[in-house]
Design an enzyme around this catalytic site. Sequence first.
Site, PDB file in Angstrom:
ATOM      1  N   HIS A 221       0.849  -1.188   0.000  1.00 31.50           N
ATOM      2  CA  HIS A 221       0.000   0.000   0.000  1.00 31.50           C
ATOM      3  C   HIS A 221       0.888   1.243   0.000  1.00 31.50           C
ATOM      4  O   HIS A 221       2.103   1.141   0.178  1.00 31.50           O
ATOM      5  CB  HIS A 221      -0.936   0.008   1.218  1.00 31.50           C
TER       6      HIS A 221
HETATM    7  C1  T46 Z   1       2.941   0.977   6.857  1.00 28.96           C
HETATM    8  C2  T46 Z   1       3.699  -0.269   7.069  1.00 28.96           C
HETATM    9  C3  T46 Z   1       5.180  -0.051   7.181  1.00 28.96           C
HETATM   10  C4  T46 Z   1      -4.366  -0.059  13.202  1.00 28.96           C
HETATM   11  O1  T46 Z   1      -5.498  -0.269  13.653  1.00 28.96           O
HETATM   12  N1  T46 Z   1      -3.598   0.940  13.712  1.00 28.96           N
HETATM   13  C5  T46 Z   1      -2.345   1.196  13.242  1.00 28.96           C
HETATM   14  O2  T46 Z   1      -1.682   2.121  13.761  1.00 28.96           O
HETATM   15  C6  T46 Z   1      -1.845   0.423  12.154  1.00 28.96           C
HETATM   16  C7  T46 Z   1      -0.474   0.683  11.599  1.00 28.96           C
HETATM   17  C8  T46 Z   1      -2.629  -0.583  11.663  1.00 28.96           C
HETATM   18  N2  T46 Z   1      -3.868  -0.818  12.182  1.00 28.96           N
HETATM   19  C9  T46 Z   1      -4.661  -1.937  11.639  1.00 28.96           C
HETATM   20  C10 T46 Z   1      -5.034  -1.826  10.172  1.00 28.96           C
HETATM   21  C11 T46 Z   1      -5.139  -3.277   9.764  1.00 28.96           C
HETATM   22  O3  T46 Z   1      -6.418  -3.770  10.085  1.00 28.96           O
HETATM   23  O4  T46 Z   1      -3.839  -3.122  11.732  1.00 28.96           O
HETATM   24  C12 T46 Z   1      -4.126  -4.000  10.657  1.00 28.96           C
HETATM   25  C13 T46 Z   1      -2.852  -4.379   9.918  1.00 28.96           C
HETATM   26  O5  T46 Z   1      -2.363  -3.227   9.185  1.00 28.96           O
HETATM   27  P1  T46 Z   1      -1.743  -3.353   7.739  1.00 28.96           P
HETATM   28  O6  T46 Z   1      -2.339  -4.486   7.012  1.00 28.96           O
HETATM   29  O7  T46 Z   1      -1.803  -2.013   7.090  1.00 28.96           O
HETATM   30  O8  T46 Z   1      -0.208  -3.725   8.108  1.00 28.96           O
HETATM   31  P2  T46 Z   1       1.083  -3.636   7.201  1.00 28.96           P
HETATM   32  O9  T46 Z   1       2.153  -4.338   7.919  1.00 28.96           O
HETATM   33  O10 T46 Z   1       0.796  -4.102   5.822  1.00 28.96           O
HETATM   34  O11 T46 Z   1       1.435  -2.048   7.103  1.00 28.96           O
HETATM   35  C14 T46 Z   1       1.840  -1.318   8.242  1.00 28.96           C
HETATM   36  C15 T46 Z   1       1.129   0.046   8.324  1.00 28.96           C
HETATM   37  O12 T46 Z   1      -0.288  -0.145   8.270  1.00 28.96           O
HETATM   38  C16 T46 Z   1       1.506   0.994   7.207  1.00 28.96           C
HETATM   39  O13 T46 Z   1       1.091   2.311   7.574  1.00 28.96           O
HETATM   40  O14 T46 Z   1       3.451   1.925   6.272  1.00 28.96           O
HETATM   41  O15 T46 Z   1       3.253  -1.070   8.159  1.00 28.96           O
END
Ligand code: T46
Length: 305
Positions: A221
């Site tokens: 993303h």
């Molecule tokens: C990024 C990379 C490096 C929350 O509720 N609060 C938060 O502060 C974050 C970061 C995530 N979430 C929730 C959103 C999703 O339901 O946690 C779940 C997993 O997040 P995501 O699939 O976006 O995780 P990554 O590892 O793909 O990405 C993360 C960050 O979301 C993103 O901002 O830059 O790490």
Amino acid sequence: MYLRKLELKDAPLMLAWMHDKRVTEKLRTNFASKTLEDAENFIRWSWEDKDNVNLAIASDEDEYMGTVSLKHIENGTAEFAVTVRFEAMSRGYSWFGMESIIDKAFNEYGIESVYWCVSRDNARAVRFYDKHNFSEIVDLPQKVLDRYKDVENLKWYSILKGDELKLPEVVAGCKVIRIKTISTVDAGELSFFEATHEIPFDIKRIYYISKVPEGIRRGFHAHKELKQLLFCPYGKIQLILENENGREEIELSDPSVGVFIDRCTWREMLWMEKNSVLCVAASDFYTEDDYIRNYEDFRKYMSQR
Ligand code: T46
């Protein structure tokens, strides 16, 4: 991932890349005619050979991912080479193999200088080696040049014992920063940064990602506005970034190194070692509206800006 001796069980996967055009198209040797017996003989030969070191790059599950070599070892010099299976490309195995064998060359095999070449047409490889500040060499011994006398347009690189493998200063236009670090004799080190002193935004949120198995990718993303500092205080994570500056990757494995993503950038993170931890300091609270999670939408968003 780790380096180990080649084993006979590696032969089928070695033969698979030898017959895979996606791997061999840029190689000089014609591997297409090689047989399983050839691969097994190469492996047996690697156990006896004193002039060359050929080791397997293996995954944590001990699967053969490629071969890394120091060839023509003589007078404290050696030629470096690496080939990885298609499945291992862009997953950090080549870089790991390179770093590890160069370390062995200097610290185990008494080598003082490692050199290698790449076709200048291989823009990705040239950019990779240039960015890591490897020195270009122009005055090679005739003996070495003779091995490549039929090949044109080569760029030669070297690294000498004592040189550090340097980090690039930017990845896809995003700044690579040194986090202040205080080392203690025999008691580790402490790294720190202070909001607004060291990073150019107010930190509103800190999160970290842990307990991820090796080989897993996350991310996929971009953020429209969010600014972030990413660092890996434990383990090894490959960060792939894409924006108007292109698509580039960096390995985060040093707790005193961070990447500051200050623009709309597609990101993917690959866990190269299980249990590696990714820490992120972010400029804003979590809001799903700031995410672009579809790659085509990201491309469109970038083109409309
Ligand atoms: C990024 C990379 C490096 C929350 O509720 N609060 C938060 O502060 C974050 C970061 C995530 N979430 C929730 C959103 C999703 O339901 O946690 C779940 C997993 O997040 P995501 O699939 O976006 O995780 P990554 O590892 O793909 O990405 C993360 C960050 O979301 C993103 O901002 O830059 O790490």
